[in-house]
Design a protein around this motif. Structure first.
Motif, mmCIF file in Angstrom:
data_model
loop_
_atom_site.group_PDB
_atom_site.id
_atom_site.type_symbol
_atom_site.label_atom_id
_atom_site.label_comp_id
_atom_site.label_asym_id
_atom_site.label_seq_id
_atom_site.Cartn_x
_atom_site.Cartn_y
_atom_site.Cartn_z
ATOM 1 N N VAL A 1 89.125 4.862 50.478
ATOM 2 C CA VAL A 1 89.041 6.311 50.273
ATOM 3 C C VAL A 1 87.708 6.864 50.736
ATOM 4 O O VAL A 1 87.629 7.902 51.405
ATOM 5 C CB VAL A 1 89.278 6.649 48.781
ATOM 6 C CG1 VAL A 1 89.017 8.130 48.516
ATOM 7 C CG2 VAL A 1 90.701 6.285 48.376
ATOM 8 N N ASP A 2 86.596 6.173 50.387
ATOM 9 C CA ASP A 2 85.262 6.695 50.697
ATOM 10 C C ASP A 2 84.288 5.545 50.946
ATOM 11 O O ASP A 2 83.538 5.145 50.057
ATOM 12 C CB ASP A 2 84.749 7.564 49.544
ATOM 13 C CG ASP A 2 83.414 8.228 49.855
ATOM 14 O OD1 ASP A 2 82.953 8.129 51.016
ATOM 15 O OD2 ASP A 2 82.832 8.846 48.945
ATOM 16 N N PRO A 3 84.282 5.002 52.158
ATOM 17 C CA PRO A 3 83.384 3.878 52.454
ATOM 18 C C PRO A 3 81.910 4.238 52.369
ATOM 19 O O PRO A 3 81.064 3.346 52.218
ATOM 20 C CB PRO A 3 83.782 3.473 53.880
ATOM 21 C CG PRO A 3 84.426 4.691 54.463
ATOM 22 C CD PRO A 3 85.119 5.364 53.317
ATOM 23 N N SER A 4 81.576 5.526 52.451
ATOM 24 C CA SER A 4 80.170 5.937 52.413
ATOM 25 C C SER A 4 79.531 5.681 51.052
ATOM 26 O O SER A 4 78.310 5.747 50.919
ATOM 27 C CB SER A 4 80.030 7.417 52.772
ATOM 28 O OG SER A 4 80.629 8.240 51.786
ATOM 29 N N ARG A 5 80.341 5.379 50.037
ATOM 30 C CA ARG A 5 79.795 5.069 48.713
ATOM 31 C C ARG A 5 79.102 3.718 48.678
ATOM 32 O O ARG A 5 78.375 3.421 47.724
ATOM 33 C CB ARG A 5 80.912 5.063 47.663
ATOM 34 C CG ARG A 5 81.543 6.403 47.355
ATOM 35 C CD ARG A 5 82.592 6.234 46.273
ATOM 36 N NE ARG A 5 82.025 5.655 45.061
ATOM 37 C CZ ARG A 5 82.745 5.296 43.997
ATOM 38 N NH1 ARG A 5 84.060 5.439 44.016
ATOM 39 N NH2 ARG A 5 82.161 4.786 42.925
ATOM 40 N N PHE A 6 79.331 2.914 49.690
ATOM 41 C CA PHE A 6 78.936 1.514 49.584
ATOM 42 C C PHE A 6 77.948 1.100 50.671
ATOM 43 O O PHE A 6 78.014 1.572 51.797
ATOM 44 C CB PHE A 6 80.179 0.615 49.659
ATOM 45 C CG PHE A 6 81.155 0.889 48.555
ATOM 46 C CD1 PHE A 6 80.981 0.338 47.299
ATOM 47 C CD2 PHE A 6 82.234 1.736 48.768
ATOM 48 C CE1 PHE A 6 81.870 0.614 46.276
ATOM 49 C CE2 PHE A 6 83.129 2.018 47.752
ATOM 50 C CZ PHE A 6 82.949 1.456 46.500
ATOM 51 N N LEU B 1 84.882 -4.740 57.285
ATOM 52 C CA LEU B 1 84.180 -3.730 56.495
ATOM 53 C C LEU B 1 83.451 -2.739 57.404
ATOM 54 O O LEU B 1 83.415 -1.541 57.136
ATOM 55 C CB LEU B 1 83.196 -4.406 55.542
ATOM 56 C CG LEU B 1 83.813 -5.223 54.405
ATOM 57 C CD1 LEU B 1 82.735 -6.010 53.665
ATOM 58 C CD2 LEU B 1 84.567 -4.323 53.432
ATOM 59 N N GLN B 2 82.860 -3.258 58.470
ATOM 60 C CA GLN B 2 82.196 -2.397 59.446
ATOM 61 C C GLN B 2 83.176 -1.389 60.034
ATOM 62 O O GLN B 2 82.870 -0.190 60.150
ATOM 63 C CB GLN B 2 81.601 -3.266 60.555
ATOM 64 C CG GLN B 2 80.968 -2.502 61.704
ATOM 65 C CD GLN B 2 80.519 -3.433 62.820
ATOM 66 O OE1 GLN B 2 79.382 -3.869 62.861
ATOM 67 N NE2 GLN B 2 81.413 -3.755 63.737
ATOM 68 N N ALA B 3 84.380 -1.854 60.387
ATOM 69 C CA ALA B 3 85.391 -0.973 60.969
ATOM 70 C C ALA B 3 85.862 0.079 59.976
ATOM 71 O O ALA B 3 86.225 1.200 60.370
ATOM 72 C CB ALA B 3 86.576 -1.792 61.468
ATOM 73 N N LEU B 4 85.832 -0.262 58.683
ATOM 74 C CA LEU B 4 86.247 0.705 57.654
ATOM 75 C C LEU B 4 85.194 1.782 57.428
ATOM 76 O O LEU B 4 85.478 2.814 56.819
ATOM 77 C CB LEU B 4 86.529 -0.029 56.340
ATOM 78 C CG LEU B 4 87.790 -0.888 56.312
ATOM 79 C CD1 LEU B 4 87.838 -1.730 55.033
ATOM 80 C CD2 LEU B 4 89.040 -0.022 56.425
ATOM 81 N N PRO C 1 75.557 -3.667 66.588
ATOM 82 C CA PRO C 1 74.186 -3.407 66.152
ATOM 83 C C PRO C 1 73.824 -1.929 66.111
ATOM 84 O O PRO C 1 72.773 -1.568 65.582
ATOM 85 C CB PRO C 1 73.337 -4.167 67.174
ATOM 86 C CG PRO C 1 74.188 -4.241 68.393
ATOM 87 C CD PRO C 1 75.599 -4.355 67.895
ATOM 88 N N GLU C 2 74.687 -1.079 66.674
ATOM 89 C CA GLU C 2 74.434 0.363 66.591
ATOM 90 C C GLU C 2 74.779 0.917 65.218
ATOM 91 O O GLU C 2 74.294 1.981 64.831
ATOM 92 C CB GLU C 2 75.248 1.094 67.661
ATOM 93 C CG GLU C 2 74.894 0.730 69.088
ATOM 94 C CD GLU C 2 73.442 1.064 69.426
ATOM 95 O OE1 GLU C 2 72.954 2.117 68.956
ATOM 96 O OE2 GLU C 2 72.805 0.273 70.138
ATOM 97 N N VAL C 3 75.625 0.200 64.473
ATOM 98 C CA VAL C 3 76.018 0.683 63.142
ATOM 99 C C VAL C 3 75.666 -0.295 62.032
ATOM 100 O O VAL C 3 75.552 0.103 60.868
ATOM 101 C CB VAL C 3 77.528 1.010 63.088
ATOM 102 C CG1 VAL C 3 77.863 2.147 64.030
ATOM 103 C CG2 VAL C 3 78.380 -0.215 63.416
ATOM 104 N N THR C 4 75.499 -1.563 62.357
ATOM 105 C CA THR C 4 75.106 -2.575 61.383
ATOM 106 C C THR C 4 73.656 -2.965 61.626
ATOM 107 O O THR C 4 73.265 -3.223 62.764
ATOM 108 C CB THR C 4 76.014 -3.816 61.492
ATOM 109 O OG1 THR C 4 77.328 -3.483 61.038
ATOM 110 C CG2 THR C 4 75.485 -4.974 60.669
ATOM 111 N N THR C 5 72.859 -2.991 60.559
ATOM 112 C CA THR C 5 71.438 -3.320 60.676
ATOM 113 C C THR C 5 71.252 -4.821 60.582
ATOM 114 O O THR C 5 71.510 -5.434 59.547
ATOM 115 C CB THR C 5 70.632 -2.625 59.562
ATOM 116 O OG1 THR C 5 70.814 -1.214 59.653
ATOM 117 C CG2 THR C 5 69.154 -2.962 59.666
#
Length: 373
Positions: free
Chosen positions: A39-44, A71-74, A115-119
């Motif tokens: 529902v809201d991946p930005s919470r995590f 998880l990255q794709a979500l 690497p553009e979205v995962t640190t």
């Protein structure tokens, strides 16, 4: 990032006790978390990673890497630590760390980590993260660390390799891991159920820090465990796949090596193929690998092979592996072709972002502890 409210249902005793009830509760909580992620991946925010002791292999891909990519794709924010300091917890010589880190990074890119979205960062490049270890150590007792099952297991493994005694870094490893997780305010950690006691140290550190220094407005989240299936993948000798055992199929291996790996894999004398992990571990392992790449279940794959026997099973698994790994190896070759500067730039960006966040966290911790002079 909005901090998710930590659940008490994942709590597990620090002595390693894992009752059926606690594991069941952790799994139920994980099912809730999965729905919330959808529902809201930005919470995590997730923190995960591994020690760079060698190139990654098929076991890493199935047990952890593919879940990180999922998880990255979500849309979940992921921090991926290459824990170079932890290489020396149980060994005297770290080896050629720069070369190994490059191989691990290539394996991440091959698996689909963006690497553009995962640190992606290394321990040693983030001083503020490691400095959190000092105040965190004041929040746990020696007895609690001695009871940690991971410390016990890793120490036993080191002794089997001929090393005597436990290093201080190994003894404090669970608290160092708490610093890994909490420096970036991670509130979700993917684990297998056997790792629940280890994560509880982090939850304990966060809770005690909040109670002691930030009671009115808790600062650190108590991270939830996202319990995920982490099948033990066996090598072609029937033992657990391991970089040091020489029984692994590395992600970077070629097609010929893949074919040879499956050909050498142990089976048993029974003709009919069934999925029975306890009774037929070698057959179950091949079914697990094949099912992962075919996109089915081990049980369904076993039924489809049936009386055709182990020879047919090996042909199915070989085809699934060769085709399934083909795009990964293409991505890996493409990344490697861009040269070492490309990889150094990825790490430099990740290290810079992790260092910025860790420095802010350490500054906040000093303020809360009234240690700003």
């Amino acid at each position: 990032m909005t901090q998710a409210t930590a659940s008490t249902t994942t709590a597990t005793s620090l002595d390693g006790g894992r009752s059926t009830e606690s594991v069941r509760a952790a799994r139920e909580r994980s099912a809730v978390l999965e729905r919330q992620i959808a529902v809201d991946p930005s919470r995590f925010r997730v923190l995960t990673g591994e020690r760079p002791t060698g190139a990654l292999h098929l076991g890493h891909l199935i047990a952890t890497l593919d879940n990180r990519v999922r998880l990255q794709a979500l849309g979940v924010e992921i921090f991926l630590v290459v824990a170079d300091y932890q290489v020396i917890t149980d060994r005297d010589v770290a080896g050629d760390l720069p070369a190994v880190v490059r191989e691990v990074l290539l394996d991440y890119l091959a698996a689909g980590i963006d690497p553009e979205v995962t640190t992606i960062f290394t321990h040693s490049a983030v001083p503020a993260l490691n400095q959190l270890l000092l105040p965190f150590l004041s929040l746990v007792t020696v007895a609690e660390l001695e009871r940690n099952p991971t410390v016990k297991a890793e120490t036993a493994a080191a002794e089997r390799r001929g090393r005597t005694g436990m290093s201080g870094l190994m003894f404090t490893y669970p608290v160092h891991q708490a610093a890994d997780i909490l420096f970036c305010q991670a509130n979700l950690v993917p684990v297998g159920q056997d790792q629940l006691p280890h994560l509880e140290i982090t939850r304990t550190v966060a809770r005690r820090f909040n109670n002691r220094y930030a009671a009115g407005r808790p600062y650190f989240p108590e991270p939830d465990a996202l319990v995920v299936p982490t099948p033990t993948i066996l090598g072609n000798d029937g033992a657990k796949m391991s970089k040091s055992a020489g029984n692994a199929l590395e992600i970077r291996a070629g097609e010929d090596e893949t074919v040879a790996f499956v050909k050498r894999a142990k089976t048993d004398s029974e003709r009919h193929i069934t999925y029975e992990p306890d009774r037929r571990p070698e057959i179950a392992n091949l079914l697990t690998i094949g099912a992962h790449f075919v996109g089915t279940t081990p049980e369904a794959l076993a039924e489809s092979v049936g009386a055709a026997g182990a020879g047919r099973l090996k042909r199915v698994v070989t085809e699934a592996l060769v085709e399934g790994l083909r795009p990964l190896r293409a991505r890996r070759a493409e990344a490697a072709a861009q040269g070492p500067e490309y990889l150094r730039a990825i790490l430099a960006r990740g290290n810079a972002r992790a260092d910025e966040i860790a420095t802010c966290t350490l500054d906040d911790v000093r303020d809360l502890m009234r240690m700003t002079y």
